[in-house]
Design a protein around this motif. Structure first.
Motif, PDB file in Angstrom:
ATOM      1  N   THR A   8      -1.248  12.551  64.944  1.00 34.15           N
ATOM      2  CA  THR A   8      -1.269  11.231  64.300  1.00 34.15           C
ATOM      3  C   THR A   8      -2.356  10.348  64.902  1.00 34.15           C
ATOM      4  OG1 THR A   8       1.085  11.362  63.788  1.00 34.15           O
ATOM      5  CG2 THR A   8       0.087   9.169  63.783  1.00 34.15           C
ATOM      6  N   ALA A   9      -2.458  10.381  66.226  1.00 35.76           N
ATOM      7  CA  ALA A   9      -3.475   9.570  66.901  1.00 35.76           C
ATOM      8  C   ALA A   9      -4.877  10.028  66.528  1.00 35.76           C
ATOM      9  CB  ALA A   9      -3.278   9.658  68.420  1.00 35.76           C
ATOM     10  N   LEU A  10      -5.075  11.342  66.406  1.00 35.79           N
ATOM     11  CA  LEU A  10      -6.374  11.873  65.998  1.00 35.79           C
ATOM     12  C   LEU A  10      -6.715  11.403  64.585  1.00 35.79           C
ATOM     13  CD1 LEU A  10      -8.861  13.708  66.141  1.00 35.79           C
ATOM     14  CD2 LEU A  10      -7.387  15.624  65.506  1.00 35.79           C
ATOM     15  N   ALA A  11      -5.745  11.473  63.681  1.00 37.01           N
ATOM     16  CA  ALA A  11      -5.986  11.054  62.306  1.00 37.01           C
ATOM     17  C   ALA A  11      -6.355   9.578  62.245  1.00 37.01           C
ATOM     18  CB  ALA A  11      -4.756  11.341  61.449  1.00 37.01           C
ATOM     19  N   GLU A  12      -5.635   8.755  62.969  1.00 38.08           N
ATOM     20  CA  GLU A  12      -5.916   7.316  62.970  1.00 38.08           C
ATOM     21  C   GLU A  12      -7.294   7.029  63.551  1.00 38.08           C
ATOM     22  OE1 GLU A  12      -2.645   5.739  65.130  1.00 38.08           O
ATOM     23  OE2 GLU A  12      -1.254   5.768  63.413  1.00 38.08           O
ATOM     24  N   ALA A  13      -7.659   7.734  64.634  1.00 37.10           N
ATOM     25  CA  ALA A  13      -8.972   7.522  65.248  1.00 37.10           C
ATOM     26  C   ALA A  13     -10.087   7.977  64.319  1.00 37.10           C
ATOM     27  CB  ALA A  13      -9.048   8.269  66.583  1.00 37.10           C
ATOM     28  N   ALA A  14      -9.878   9.094  63.638  1.00 40.75           N
ATOM     29  CA  ALA A  14     -10.897   9.604  62.724  1.00 40.75           C
ATOM     30  C   ALA A  14     -11.120   8.648  61.562  1.00 40.75           C
ATOM     31  CB  ALA A  14     -10.492  10.980  62.207  1.00 40.75           C
ATOM     32  N   VAL A  15     -10.029   8.145  60.983  1.00 42.16           N
ATOM     33  CA  VAL A  15     -10.145   7.224  59.855  1.00 42.16           C
ATOM     34  C   VAL A  15     -10.857   5.943  60.269  1.00 42.16           C
ATOM     35  CG1 VAL A  15      -8.836   5.788  58.240  1.00 42.16           C
ATOM     36  CG2 VAL A  15      -8.142   8.152  58.654  1.00 42.16           C
ATOM     37  N   ALA A  16     -10.583   5.499  61.497  1.00 43.69           N
ATOM     38  CA  ALA A  16     -11.174   4.245  61.966  1.00 43.69           C
ATOM     39  C   ALA A  16     -12.641   4.388  62.361  1.00 43.69           C
ATOM     40  CB  ALA A  16     -10.376   3.712  63.158  1.00 43.69           C
ATOM     41  N   SER A  17     -13.066   5.604  62.711  1.00 40.61           N
ATOM     42  CA  SER A  17     -14.403   5.755  63.281  1.00 40.61           C
ATOM     43  C   SER A  17     -15.440   6.320  62.315  1.00 40.61           C
ATOM     44  CB  SER A  17     -14.339   6.646  64.522  1.00 40.61           C
ATOM     45  OG  SER A  17     -13.904   7.956  64.190  1.00 40.61           O
ATOM     46  N   VAL A  18     -15.018   6.843  61.170  1.00 43.09           N
ATOM     47  CA  VAL A  18     -15.981   7.456  60.245  1.00 43.09           C
ATOM     48  C   VAL A  18     -16.156   6.583  59.003  1.00 43.09           C
ATOM     49  CG1 VAL A  18     -15.404   9.772  61.027  1.00 43.09           C
ATOM     50  CG2 VAL A  18     -14.202   8.820  59.057  1.00 43.09           C
ATOM     51  N   THR A  19     -17.273   6.769  58.346  1.00 37.74           N
ATOM     52  CA  THR A  19     -17.555   6.040  57.110  1.00 37.74           C
ATOM     53  C   THR A  19     -17.696   7.049  55.984  1.00 37.74           C
ATOM     54  OG1 THR A  19     -18.741   4.325  58.336  1.00 37.74           O
ATOM     55  CG2 THR A  19     -19.120   4.453  55.955  1.00 37.74           C
ATOM     56  N   PRO A  20     -16.670   7.187  55.137  1.00 36.68           N
ATOM     57  CA  PRO A  20     -16.751   8.176  54.058  1.00 36.68           C
ATOM     58  C   PRO A  20     -17.727   7.755  52.962  1.00 36.68           C
ATOM     59  CG  PRO A  20     -14.737   6.890  53.856  1.00 36.68           C
ATOM     60  CD  PRO A  20     -15.382   6.469  55.150  1.00 36.68           C
ATOM     61  N   GLU A  21     -18.212   8.746  52.228  1.00 40.03           N
ATOM     62  CA  GLU A  21     -19.117   8.511  51.106  1.00 40.03           C
ATOM     63  C   GLU A  21     -18.464   9.000  49.820  1.00 40.03           C
ATOM     64  OE1 GLU A  21     -22.543  10.752  52.123  1.00 40.03           O
ATOM     65  OE2 GLU A  21     -23.135   9.468  53.808  1.00 40.03           O
ATOM     66  N   LEU A  22     -18.759   8.344  48.724  1.00 31.89           N
ATOM     67  CA  LEU A  22     -18.230   8.758  47.431  1.00 31.89           C
ATOM     68  C   LEU A  22     -18.896  10.067  47.012  1.00 31.89           C
ATOM     69  CD1 LEU A  22     -16.495   8.205  44.920  1.00 31.89           C
ATOM     70  CD2 LEU A  22     -18.412   6.869  44.000  1.00 31.89           C
ATOM     71  N   ILE A  23     -18.088  11.101  46.801  1.00 31.08           N
ATOM     72  CA  ILE A  23     -18.601  12.420  46.451  1.00 31.08           C
ATOM     73  C   ILE A  23     -18.599  12.634  44.943  1.00 31.08           C
ATOM     74  CG2 ILE A  23     -18.270  14.905  46.702  1.00 31.08           C
ATOM     75  CD1 ILE A  23     -19.266  13.507  49.211  1.00 31.08           C
ATOM     76  N   GLU A  24     -17.482  12.300  44.291  1.00 28.61           N
ATOM     77  CA  GLU A  24     -17.411  12.461  42.848  1.00 28.61           C
ATOM     78  C   GLU A  24     -16.345  11.544  42.267  1.00 28.61           C
ATOM     79  OE1 GLU A  24     -16.561  16.583  42.213  1.00 28.61           O
ATOM     80  OE2 GLU A  24     -14.416  16.347  42.530  1.00 28.61           O
ATOM     81  N   THR A  25     -16.507  11.225  40.995  1.00 31.23           N
ATOM     82  CA  THR A  25     -15.559  10.385  40.269  1.00 31.23           C
ATOM     83  C   THR A  25     -15.034  11.164  39.073  1.00 31.23           C
ATOM     84  OG1 THR A  25     -16.704   8.356  40.917  1.00 31.23           O
ATOM     85  CG2 THR A  25     -15.235   8.219  39.024  1.00 31.23           C
ATOM     86  N   SER A  26     -13.700  11.155  38.895  1.00 29.32           N
ATOM     87  CA  SER A  26     -13.075  11.861  37.783  1.00 29.32           C
ATOM     88  C   SER A  26     -12.409  10.836  36.869  1.00 29.32           C
ATOM     89  CB  SER A  26     -12.026  12.854  38.298  1.00 29.32           C
ATOM     90  OG  SER A  26     -12.619  13.793  39.182  1.00 29.32           O
ATOM     91  N   PRO A  27     -13.052  10.485  35.749  1.00 30.26           N
ATOM     92  CA  PRO A  27     -12.482   9.491  34.833  1.00 30.26           C
ATOM     93  C   PRO A  27     -11.203  10.001  34.173  1.00 30.26           C
ATOM     94  CG  PRO A  27     -14.829   9.844  34.416  1.00 30.26           C
ATOM     95  CD  PRO A  27     -14.369  10.950  35.302  1.00 30.26           C
ATOM     96  N   ALA A  28     -10.242   9.095  33.969  1.00 26.67           N
ATOM     97  CA  ALA A  28      -9.015   9.441  33.264  1.00 26.67           C
ATOM     98  C   ALA A  28      -9.264   9.415  31.760  1.00 26.67           C
ATOM     99  CB  ALA A  28      -7.906   8.464  33.632  1.00 26.67           C
ATOM    100  N   PRO A  29      -8.449  10.114  30.970  1.00 29.25           N
ATOM    101  CA  PRO A  29      -8.644  10.124  29.515  1.00 29.25           C
ATOM    102  C   PRO A  29      -8.542   8.752  28.860  1.00 29.25           C
ATOM    103  CG  PRO A  29      -7.250  11.958  30.176  1.00 29.25           C
ATOM    104  CD  PRO A  29      -7.427  11.090  31.385  1.00 29.25           C
ATOM    105  N   ASP A  30      -7.832   7.787  29.488  1.00 28.95           N
ATOM    106  CA  ASP A  30      -7.703   6.469  28.866  1.00 28.95           C
ATOM    107  C   ASP A  30      -8.983   5.646  28.944  1.00 28.95           C
ATOM    108  OD1 ASP A  30      -7.831   5.598  31.502  1.00 28.95           O
ATOM    109  OD2 ASP A  30      -5.773   4.859  31.574  1.00 28.95           O
ATOM    110  N   GLY A  31      -9.988   6.151  29.665  1.00 27.54           N
ATOM    111  CA  GLY A  31     -11.261   5.451  29.763  1.00 27.54           C
ATOM    112  C   GLY A  31     -11.261   4.289  30.728  1.00 27.54           C
ATOM    113  N   LEU A  32     -10.146   4.021  31.387  1.00 29.37           N
ATOM    114  CA  LEU A  32     -10.044   2.908  32.334  1.00 29.37           C
ATOM    115  C   LEU A  32      -9.904   3.399  33.769  1.00 29.37           C
ATOM    116  CD1 LEU A  32      -7.636   0.514  30.373  1.00 29.37           C
ATOM    117  CD2 LEU A  32     -10.116   0.280  30.674  1.00 29.37           C
TER     118      LEU A  32
END
Length: 259
Positions: A8-32
Motif C-alpha cells: 500500500t505504501a509503495l502504491a501511494e508513493a508511486a502515485v504521488a511521485s510519477v506524472t502519468p501521460e494520456l495514452i489513449e481515449t475510448s469514446p462511449a457510444p453516446d458521444g459524450l
C-alpha cells in the motif's frame, strides 16, 4: 512493515511521485462519455528503490467533455517483475453504461500449467464499481463470453450486462479448455485435477446456456484429456496425454466414442 502495508505504501508513493501521460481515449457510444488510459513510464520511487523501476496505469471515466474525471482503476507494478500486468480498455456496452477493461493487458503468469485467459472487469457508470468476469471463449455470434471465475462457470453479455453463473463440476480443479458448440447454445469445458499437466484426471462437462444446467459427460484418467476442437456441429476431437486424439460425437447430453 507487513507485506500488505508495504504494498500500500509503495502504491501511494508511486502515485504521488510519477506524472502519468494520456495514452489513449475510448469514446462511449453516446458521444459524450469517454474512458481514458493514463500511464507513467517506469521509474525508481524514492524509498522503494529495492523494487527497481515502478510503472503505473490508470483508467479514468469522463462523463462529458470538460467534466471532472472519476478513477475507474489504477495499477502499480514492478517493471522488472514477472506475471500479467497493465490496464487496457476493451469496449463499451451499446448503452454506454458498462465499461469493460482488463488489468492483465501484458504478459502472463509465470509457471502456469493451464491455458491462461487473463480476466475482464466490468465497471458501471451508474453505480461506480467494478465486477470481475470470467474470461475464455467468445460465442459464435460474438455476443457472449464464457469463462471460469472463483469455482463458477460464467457466461456474460457484452451488451446487456447479464451474467449467468453455474457451479463447475469440480470447483477446485482448473479449467484446461473451454469453448462454444457451433450452434451457440452450449458451452463445453474440461477440468483437470493435475493443474493441466500430463497426469491426474480430467472431467468433461457441458452447459446448456439457456437452462443454466451443467451435465457431466465424461470422467477419465487414462488418458487424461486437456483440450478439444469441434470438427462439425456434433463431432469433437479431444487431445491430452496420449499421442492419439480421441474422436467423440456429442448427442444430447452424451459423448459417444467414434472409431
Amino acid at each position: 512493515m507487513a507485506p500488505e502495508a508495504e504494498a500500500t505504501a509503495l502504491a501511494e508513493a508511486a502515485v504521488a511521485s510519477v506524472t502519468p501521460e494520456l495514452i489513449e481515449t475510448s469514446p462511449a457510444p453516446d458521444g459524450l462519455a469517454s474512458a481514458e488510459l493514463w500511464r507513467a513510464p517506469c521509474a525508481l520511487v524514492s524509498g522503494f528503490e529495492a523494487y527497481g523501476p515502478i510503472g503505473y496505469d490508470e483508467i479514468r471515466w469522463v462523463a462529458s467533455p470538460g467534466s471532472d474525471p472519476i478513477v475507474v482503476d489504477r495499477q502499480v507494478w514492478a517493471c522488472q517483475g514477472l506475471g500479467a500486468i497493465g490496464l487496457r480498455v476493451l469496449r463499451w456496452s451499446p448503452d454506454s453504461v458498462w465499461l469493460f477493461y482488463t488489468d492483465t493487458a501484458q504478459g502472463s503468469p509465470d509457471g502456469a500449467g493451464c491455458p491462461w485467459f487473463g480476466r475482464v472487469l466490468r465497471w458501471s457508470s451508474t453505480e461506480p464499481q467494478a465486477t470481475i468476469l470470467g474470461n475464455g471463449a467468445t460465442s459464435p455470434d460474438s455476443a457472449w463470453v464464457a469463462g471460469a471465475n472463483a469455482g463458477m462457470l460464467e457466461v456474460w453479455s457484452w451488451a446487456s450486462g447479464d451474467v449467468r453463473r453455474t457451479a463447475l463440476l469440480e470447483p477446485e480443479w482448473p479449467v484446461s479448455a473451454i469453448g462454444w458448440a457451433p450452434a451457440g447454445d452450449r458451452v463445453l469445458f474440461i477440468q483437470s485435477d493435475g493443474a493441466c499437466s500430463l497426469g491426474g484426471s480430467s472431467v468433461i462437462g457441458v452447459l446448456d446456456v439457456e437452462a443454466g444446467v451443467v451435465v457431466e459427460l465424461l470422467r477419465t484418467a487414462d488418458p487424461v484429456l486437456l483440450t478439444f476442437r469441434f470438427e462439425s456441429l456434433d463431432e469433437i476431437t479431444f487431445y491430452g496425454a496420449s499421442p492419439d486424439p480421441a474422436r467423440y460425437r456429442l448427442v444430447a447430453d452424451q459423448l459417444i466414442r467414434m472409431p
